[in-house]
Structures are given as structure tokens and as C-alpha cells.
Design a protein around this motif. Structure first.
Motif, PDB file in Angstrom:
ATOM      1  N   TYR A  23       0.835  -1.193   0.000  1.00  0.00           N
ATOM      2  CA  TYR A  23       0.000   0.000   0.000  1.00  0.00           C
ATOM      3  C   TYR A  23       0.875   1.249   0.000  1.00  0.00           C
ATOM      4  N   GLU A  24       0.638   2.119  -0.974  1.00  0.00           N
ATOM      5  CA  GLU A  24       1.408   3.355  -1.082  1.00  0.00           C
ATOM      6  C   GLU A  24       0.466   4.494  -1.457  1.00  0.00           C
ATOM      7  N   PRO A  25       0.129   5.374  -0.526  1.00  0.00           N
ATOM      8  CA  PRO A  25      -0.711   6.524  -0.881  1.00  0.00           C
ATOM      9  C   PRO A  25       0.043   7.433  -1.843  1.00  0.00           C
ATOM     10  N   GLN A  26      -0.556   7.698  -3.002  1.00  0.00           N
ATOM     11  CA  GLN A  26       0.134   8.458  -4.047  1.00  0.00           C
ATOM     12  C   GLN A  26      -0.543   9.781  -4.373  1.00  0.00           C
ATOM     13  N   THR A  27      -1.774   9.922  -3.962  1.00  0.00           N
ATOM     14  CA  THR A  27      -2.513  11.165  -4.183  1.00  0.00           C
ATOM     15  C   THR A  27      -3.403  11.427  -2.977  1.00  0.00           C
ATOM     16  N   ALA A  28      -3.511  12.678  -2.611  1.00  0.00           N
ATOM     17  CA  ALA A  28      -4.466  13.069  -1.571  1.00  0.00           C
ATOM     18  C   ALA A  28      -5.204  14.310  -2.052  1.00  0.00           C
ATOM     19  N   ILE A  29      -6.505  14.292  -1.896  1.00  0.00           N
ATOM     20  CA  ILE A  29      -7.315  15.479  -2.169  1.00  0.00           C
ATOM     21  C   ILE A  29      -7.648  16.113  -0.826  1.00  0.00           C
ATOM     22  N   VAL A  30      -7.316  17.374  -0.690  1.00  0.00           N
ATOM     23  CA  VAL A  30      -7.578  18.116   0.540  1.00  0.00           C
ATOM     24  C   VAL A  30      -8.844  18.932   0.319  1.00  0.00           C
ATOM     25  N   ASN A  31      -9.912  18.571   1.033  1.00  0.00           N
ATOM     26  CA  ASN A  31     -11.184  19.285   0.911  1.00  0.00           C
ATOM     27  C   ASN A  31     -11.340  20.275   2.060  1.00  0.00           C
ATOM     28  N   TYR A  32     -11.801  21.478   1.730  1.00  0.00           N
ATOM     29  CA  TYR A  32     -12.052  22.514   2.731  1.00  0.00           C
ATOM     30  C   TYR A  32     -13.565  22.726   2.814  1.00  0.00           C
ATOM     31  N   TYR A  33     -14.145  22.439   3.981  1.00  0.00           N
ATOM     32  CA  TYR A  33     -15.594  22.502   4.161  1.00  0.00           C
ATOM     33  C   TYR A  33     -15.973  23.543   5.214  1.00  0.00           C
ATOM     34  N   PRO A  34     -16.335  24.753   4.836  1.00  0.00           N
ATOM     35  CA  PRO A  34     -16.876  25.688   5.834  1.00  0.00           C
ATOM     36  C   PRO A  34     -18.235  25.185   6.325  1.00  0.00           C
ATOM     37  N   VAL A  35     -18.613  25.565   7.529  1.00  0.00           N
ATOM     38  CA  VAL A  35     -19.942  25.219   8.038  1.00  0.00           C
ATOM     39  C   VAL A  35     -20.987  25.728   7.048  1.00  0.00           C
ATOM     40  N   GLY A  36     -21.931  24.878   6.706  1.00  0.00           N
ATOM     41  CA  GLY A  36     -22.955  25.231   5.726  1.00  0.00           C
ATOM     42  C   GLY A  36     -22.713  24.608   4.368  1.00  0.00           C
ATOM     43  N   SER A  37     -21.490  24.122   4.124  1.00  0.00           N
ATOM     44  CA  SER A  37     -21.187  23.472   2.850  1.00  0.00           C
ATOM     45  C   SER A  37     -21.452  21.975   2.959  1.00  0.00           C
ATOM     46  N   MET A  38     -21.398  21.288   1.830  1.00  0.00           N
ATOM     47  CA  MET A  38     -21.622  19.849   1.821  1.00  0.00           C
ATOM     48  C   MET A  38     -20.960  19.237   0.595  1.00  0.00           C
ATOM     49  N   MET A  39     -20.767  17.930   0.631  1.00  0.00           N
ATOM     50  CA  MET A  39     -20.271  17.172  -0.518  1.00  0.00           C
ATOM     51  C   MET A  39     -21.347  16.168  -0.892  1.00  0.00           C
ATOM     52  N   MET A  40     -21.818  16.262  -2.138  1.00  0.00           N
ATOM     53  CA  MET A  40     -22.914  15.408  -2.572  1.00  0.00           C
ATOM     54  C   MET A  40     -22.444  13.963  -2.782  1.00  0.00           C
ATOM     55  N   CYS A  41     -23.413  13.085  -2.889  1.00  0.00           N
ATOM     56  CA  CYS A  41     -23.188  11.654  -3.067  1.00  0.00           C
ATOM     57  C   CYS A  41     -22.306  11.376  -4.291  1.00  0.00           C
ATOM     58  N   HIS A  42     -21.266  10.566  -4.107  1.00  0.00           N
ATOM     59  CA  HIS A  42     -20.350  10.238  -5.204  1.00  0.00           C
ATOM     60  C   HIS A  42     -19.574   8.970  -4.868  1.00  0.00           C
ATOM     61  N   GLN A  43     -18.851   8.466  -5.855  1.00  0.00           N
ATOM     62  CA  GLN A  43     -17.927   7.350  -5.678  1.00  0.00           C
ATOM     63  C   GLN A  43     -16.523   7.819  -6.030  1.00  0.00           C
ATOM     64  N   ASP A  44     -15.506   7.212  -5.415  1.00  0.00           N
ATOM     65  CA  ASP A  44     -14.113   7.464  -5.778  1.00  0.00           C
ATOM     66  C   ASP A  44     -13.605   6.238  -6.526  1.00  0.00           C
ATOM     67  N   ILE A  45     -13.713   6.274  -7.848  1.00  0.00           N
ATOM     68  CA  ILE A  45     -13.388   5.085  -8.646  1.00  0.00           C
ATOM     69  C   ILE A  45     -12.509   5.426  -9.849  1.00  0.00           C
ATOM     70  N   SER A  46     -11.785   6.544  -9.780  1.00  0.00           N
ATOM     71  CA  SER A  46     -10.944   6.945 -10.910  1.00  0.00           C
ATOM     72  C   SER A  46      -9.556   6.327 -10.860  1.00  0.00           C
ATOM     73  N   GLU A  47      -9.206   5.700  -9.752  1.00  0.00           N
ATOM     74  CA  GLU A  47      -7.869   5.136  -9.600  1.00  0.00           C
ATOM     75  C   GLU A  47      -7.749   3.808 -10.354  1.00  0.00           C
ATOM     76  N   GLN A  48      -6.555   3.512 -10.841  1.00  0.00           N
ATOM     77  CA  GLN A  48      -6.326   2.237 -11.514  1.00  0.00           C
ATOM     78  C   GLN A  48      -6.370   1.080 -10.525  1.00  0.00           C
ATOM     79  N   VAL A  49      -6.010   1.358  -9.276  1.00  0.00           N
ATOM     80  CA  VAL A  49      -5.977   0.332  -8.238  1.00  0.00           C
ATOM     81  C   VAL A  49      -7.118   0.581  -7.256  1.00  0.00           C
ATOM     82  N   LEU A  50      -8.124  -0.281  -7.289  1.00  0.00           N
ATOM     83  CA  LEU A  50      -9.262  -0.126  -6.388  1.00  0.00           C
ATOM     84  C   LEU A  50      -9.280  -1.190  -5.296  1.00  0.00           C
ATOM     85  N   THR A  51      -8.240  -2.027  -5.266  1.00  0.00           N
ATOM     86  CA  THR A  51      -8.148  -3.037  -4.215  1.00  0.00           C
ATOM     87  C   THR A  51      -7.405  -2.509  -2.996  1.00  0.00           C
ATOM     88  N   ARG A  52      -6.781  -1.338  -3.119  1.00  0.00           N
ATOM     89  CA  ARG A  52      -6.110  -0.717  -1.983  1.00  0.00           C
ATOM     90  C   ARG A  52      -7.086   0.245  -1.309  1.00  0.00           C
TER      91      ARG A  52
END
Length: 368
Positions: A208-237
Motif C-alpha cells: 500500500y502506497e498513498p500516491q494522491t491526496a485530495i484536501v477538501n475545505y468545508y466551511p460550516v454550511g457546505s456539503m459534498m454530494m453523493c459520489h464514488q471514488d473510482i478513478s484510480e487504476q488500483v481499487l483493491t487498496r
């Protein structure tokens, strides 16, 4: 035939009713923070939020009996004082939660980096430097920045990773993620191994080697809608998610929006791993709670009047602009003391989420 019979998914005013939403969307609406203008508030009552079904791993006994029956504590058979508490949840196979696993000192370090370093476009690309209508250079986090990337650059339009474009991946995040994986590499849940052995190897998490990180900034009142994270070539990690600052309500379901998700409360210092089936499950963040730990921010009584007036809808604007335009924050002009206060003021009503994942099968030592 009346309108209700011909258009069962619409109300009389043309708005959608609850029947027109997927089960996942209905739960998002249940926990969403509704904010009305003063004028609207006079004629619309803010709907109360019932948090009784939210799973809280930091206080297991406070959960409903139904949820308590789904919580399982992972026992570290190796012992040792450097190991961590981990929970699985039978309702979401593959989900691993490490409550309060980051020390206050580690949280301070990561919050400071998230504001002062990870938002610096000369080091890491972010939404204002690559996806804004008028891209601009930034020296640190500033509103309305919603994300930045560490490691391999993510192309949001094509939903792919650019192997030739990358920034340094922080060693602290890499080491912490790999350390947590060592705790659960032999965990089995619902008759399957969360991290199956690779051919010729003992356990796949050794690679296991973390190669990318997305840093999300969420002020109070914001939200992240329903989604999947499936763009990576390796989905078994596993995908590893760090929570910092304000708590949130986090939803996770299955690979279908038609299944009702479970709701979890994540606090500052919690780390969550999406492994097994949960790696590709739909998830979202419908609510940010206004409860940033005091060791990450500035107390109300210590705010200056100018600082109080610099908050707009829970967001701190160091350089407020009457016309709403973005006025850059120049980190180089801030003293060390001013930088320290700036990141703490930004965190007062904000959650930072750092979610790391492995993108490619091959090891990429040049990232570190």
C-alpha cells in the motif's frame, strides 16, 4: 385526472417531493443544514435535525441498540502501546474507523499545513489555480477554495490522473496511513479478507502506497454530494480519510444510490479507511457541525472586532471585498505570528478532510 395523479413526483408548486429522490438523497436532505435569509426565516421554519440514528464510534454506548449491534471493535492481538483502536461496522462491509487516532499535536501540524502549505499553488494545484473562471496563483488556503491536491494531479473534467504532473506527497500522511494499515491487515469481515493476499506475498497491504491526496475545505454550511471514488487504476487498496477541525455527518451506503446509507459522526483526529466493498461505495458529507476543537482555533473572547467582522457565512476572509471579488492573501507578507493566527482563524468554522489513495499499481518513490 388531477395533477397529483399525472405527476406523482412533483408538488403543486412544481417542486420535487420526497418520492422523486433516491433513498440516498433523502438521507442527505435529512441531515443537511438549512440556512435561510432573514426575510425567508420569517416565513419558513428551519427544520429540526434528528441525529439519533447517527453512529458515533467515540461513544459507542450512546448509539441506538440497533447500531451498537453492528459495531465491532478490532482487537489487536499483537498488543503494544503503539497500536490503535479500530472499529468495523457490519452495515457497511469494509469500512474501518479509527476514532481520535491523531494526537492534538498531529492535528495542529496538519491543519497548519492544510491552510499555509497545501493551499499554496506554487507547491500544489488547487481549485482557484486550475479550475476557476479566472485562474490565479495562491500562496495559501483562502476562500472560496474548496480543494487542493497532493501527489499526482487529478483532472476533474476527465476524472483521470495525470502521471506526468505531480507535487510532493507529505511524509507524515504517508507514514501515518501505512502505520494504520498494519493494524488491520489481517482483519476479516463477513467471510472475506479486507486486504487479500497478493500472489507470492503475505498481505497485499505491504504494497500500500498513498500516491494522491485530495484536501477538501468545508466551511460550516457546505456539503459534498453523493459520489464514488473510482478513478484510480488500483481499487483493491484502501482509501484513507483524515478528519480535521469541525465534526461532520458522513454517509456511506453501497454501490447503488437506491440503497439507504448509514450516517456516521466523524470528529477531528478520526481516520476512516474505505476497504473491501466500501472502497467503491457511494458516500457524501451533508453536514458540517460548528464545533472546532479549541486547540485548533481562536476562542470567541480572543477575537478582535476586525476579525469578527471578517467572517461571512462562517468563512474567514482576511481581505474582505465589498464586491465579492477574490483578493489574494500574500503569505510572504505575514509574520510567523500572523500566519499562526491566520490558519487558526480559518479553522474556526471549517472542516478539513485529507483523503489519500493509491492510484497506480507500481511504486512511485519519486513522490516522497
Amino acid at each position: 385526472m388531477n395533477r397529483e395523479e399525472t405527476c406523482p413526483n412533483e408538488c403543486r408548486n412544481g417542486e420535487k417531493n420526497e418520492l422523486s429522490y433516491t433513498p440516498f438523497r433523502q438521507v442527505e436532505k435529512k441531515y443537511k443544514l438549512y440556512q435561510f435569509s432573514k426575510r425567508e426565516a420569517k416565513r419558513r421554519e428551519t427544520p429540526p435535525t434528528d441525529f439519533v440514528d447517527v453512529v458515533d464510534f467515540s461513544n459507542v454506548e450512546s448509539n441506538t441498540e440497533a447500531n451498537r449491534n453492528l459495531i465491532h471493535k478490532v482487537v489487536d492481538k499483537n498488543g503494544g502501546t503503539d497500536r490503535f483502536t479500530c472499529f468495523t461496522f457490519a452495515g457497511v462491509p469494509g469500512l474501518l474507523v479509527f476514532p481520535q487516532v491523531l494526537t492534538p499535536e498531529e492535528q495542529v501540524h496538519l491543519c497548519r499545513e492544510a491552510v499555509l502549505s497545501y493551499g499554496d499553488s506554487s507547491q500544489h494545484p488547487n481549485i482557484l489555480s486550475t479550475h476557476a473562471k479566472n485562474p490565479m496563483a495562491t500562496t495559501c488556503y483562502q476562500p472560496p477554495m474548496r480543494w487542493s491536491t497532493l501527489g499526482f494531479s487529478y483532472e476533474w473534467t476527465s476524472k483521470t490522473y495525470n502521471e506526468g504532473v505531480y507535487s510532493p506527497f507529505p511524509a507524515l500522511i504517508k507514514d501515518k496511513m501505512k502505520g494504520l494499515m498494519s493494524l488491520v491487515e489481517h482483519v476479516k469481515q463477513d467471510s472475506f479478507a479486507l486486504f487479500p493476499a497478493a500472489p507470492g506475498d503475505a498481505v497485499e497491504t505491504q504494497h500500500y502506497e498513498p500516491q494522491t491526496a485530495i484536501v477538501n475545505y468545508y466551511p460550516v454550511g457546505s456539503m459534498m454530494m453523493c459520489h464514488q471514488d473510482i478513478s484510480e487504476q488500483v481499487l483493491t487498496r484502501p482509501l484513507m480519510s483524515i478528519s480535521l477541525g469541525c465534526s461532520c455527518i458522513f454517509l456511506m451506503g453501497t454501490n447503488s444510490r437506491e440503497d439507504t446509507p448509514y450516517a456516521f459522526k466523524l470528529r477531528s483526529g478520526d481516520v476512516v479507511a474505505f476497504a473491501g466493498p466500501s472502497r467503491t461505495a457511494f458516500h457524501s458529507v451533508p453536514r458540517i457541525l460548528d464545533d472546532c476543537p479549541p486547540y485548533l482555533t481562536v476562542a470567541d473572547e480572543d477575537l478582535t472586532e476586525t476579525e469578527r467582522q471578517s467572517y461571512d457565512n462562517h468563512t474567514y476572509y482576511k481581505n474582505a471585498s465589498p464586491d465579492g471579488s477574490i483578493v489574494p492573501v500574500n503569505k510572504a507578507l505575514l509574520s510567523e505570528e500572523e500566519r499562526e493566527r491566520y490558519w487558526r482563524l480559518c479553522m474556526k468554522h471549517m472542516r478539513v478532510n485529507i483523503n489519500a489513495r493509491q492510484v497506480f499499481e507500481k511504486e512511485c518513490a519519486f513522490l516522497f
